[in-house]
Write a protein that holds these residues in place. Sequence first.
Motif, PDB file in Angstrom:
ATOM      1  N   VAL A   3       0.823  -1.209   0.000  1.00 50.75           N
ATOM      2  CA  VAL A   3       0.000   0.000   0.000  1.00 50.75           C
ATOM      3  C   VAL A   3       0.861   1.265   0.000  1.00 50.75           C
ATOM      4  N   TYR A   6       2.398   1.876  -3.325  1.00 44.15           N
ATOM      5  CA  TYR A   6       1.385   2.410  -4.242  1.00 44.15           C
ATOM      6  C   TYR A   6       1.123   3.885  -3.952  1.00 44.15           C
ATOM      7  N   ILE A  43      -6.228  -3.059  -2.410  1.00 38.91           N
ATOM      8  CA  ILE A  43      -4.963  -2.693  -3.064  1.00 38.91           C
ATOM      9  C   ILE A  43      -3.966  -3.851  -2.973  1.00 38.91           C
ATOM     10  N   PRO A  49      -3.806  -1.646  -8.771  1.00 35.11           N
ATOM     11  CA  PRO A  49      -4.592  -0.951  -7.748  1.00 35.11           C
ATOM     12  C   PRO A  49      -5.393   0.235  -8.263  1.00 35.11           C
ATOM     13  N   VAL A  53      -8.782   1.917  -6.800  1.00 38.27           N
ATOM     14  CA  VAL A  53      -8.726   3.203  -6.108  1.00 38.27           C
ATOM     15  C   VAL A  53      -9.407   4.313  -6.899  1.00 38.27           C
TER      16      VAL A  53
END
Length: 349
Positions: A3, A6, A43, A49, A53
Amino acid sequence: MDVEDYRAARRTRLVEVATGLGVPAAEAGQVVDRVIEAQRRAILRAEDPDDVVVPALRAEVLGGPRPRRASLAILAFAGVVLAAFAFAGVSTLDDRPPDGPDDTDDGRTATVPSLLGLTADEAAAALGRERISLRVESVPQCNPAGQVLGSVPPMGAVVGADEVVTVIATSTPRWSCPDDEGARTVAWAFLRFLVSGSARPDFAPEVRVFVDGEQVGVATGAEPTASPGWRASLRDPVVRYVARPVANDLGQPVVSVTRGVPPRTTCGHLSAVPSGVEAASTRLVLTAGGLEAAGRCPLTIDLFEDARGAVSAVALTAPGPGRRLGPPPWVRASGQGWRRTARSGAAAQ
């Protein structure tokens, strides 16, 4: 994907998406971080992702697909708590048939039309022609005040005689907006020019028209939107695009406006590079989630200005077969063209 990796890689771009949706720049980062935290598990599992998102960010700003009622997320459109909002006004049209008794239980229905690109007054007139009652809820945005973003129930929904449609329109925010008012005014005026013919940006005498990076013609700046120079290449594909339902509460594409030098390519096509214009363009992007989920690009319009600030070139990049989408799915062919058919609920993309 991790995460935090990202977040580090994509946060800047996600903040740009949030501001394009109308979130104040000072608050866009907080909105993005909130969405990333809410989608943490997804994610970690997602191959890309962004597929998780970006739709979640749009839903956070615009509201998730909860038809037939206005969501709290719509009223949080600009990233401000619900309590900060006040309705700019409520207008209700008499829904009775003219010269007749109160027939609110007569079983009469009407289909909510596309309202994107209209002003609140124009939307009231359009719904009035369909004998649909309405009220207007305002959402603070850094876009020209009074522009319609959509409706609840959304376009394509069939409503009864006793139902009231909520029209969502922009209003002037209390916060400071970016220094791009001129670009936003020109972009929304051009959208209204195409959709309703009720506005007109400052055009040069001749406006070059580009589609997918190639020049396809020249339109006369003084001609109406229904003239051949504007209609086939620009007006018709844009009207078809905004008249198709989208899977969010407003039922219509999300509109974002930016100002800058266009990227080298747009949707797989070389971006138009007209001569004799400013390097930067005003870019108008209409995002319809269903098309992007299918791997297609949003509808993009670049407005190029000459040295005196008049729009002298317009470049359209449509989502693949989007220029041949045809009418919305709740209309069918007749001998006189297209007409509405009875249906129930909001149409799917």
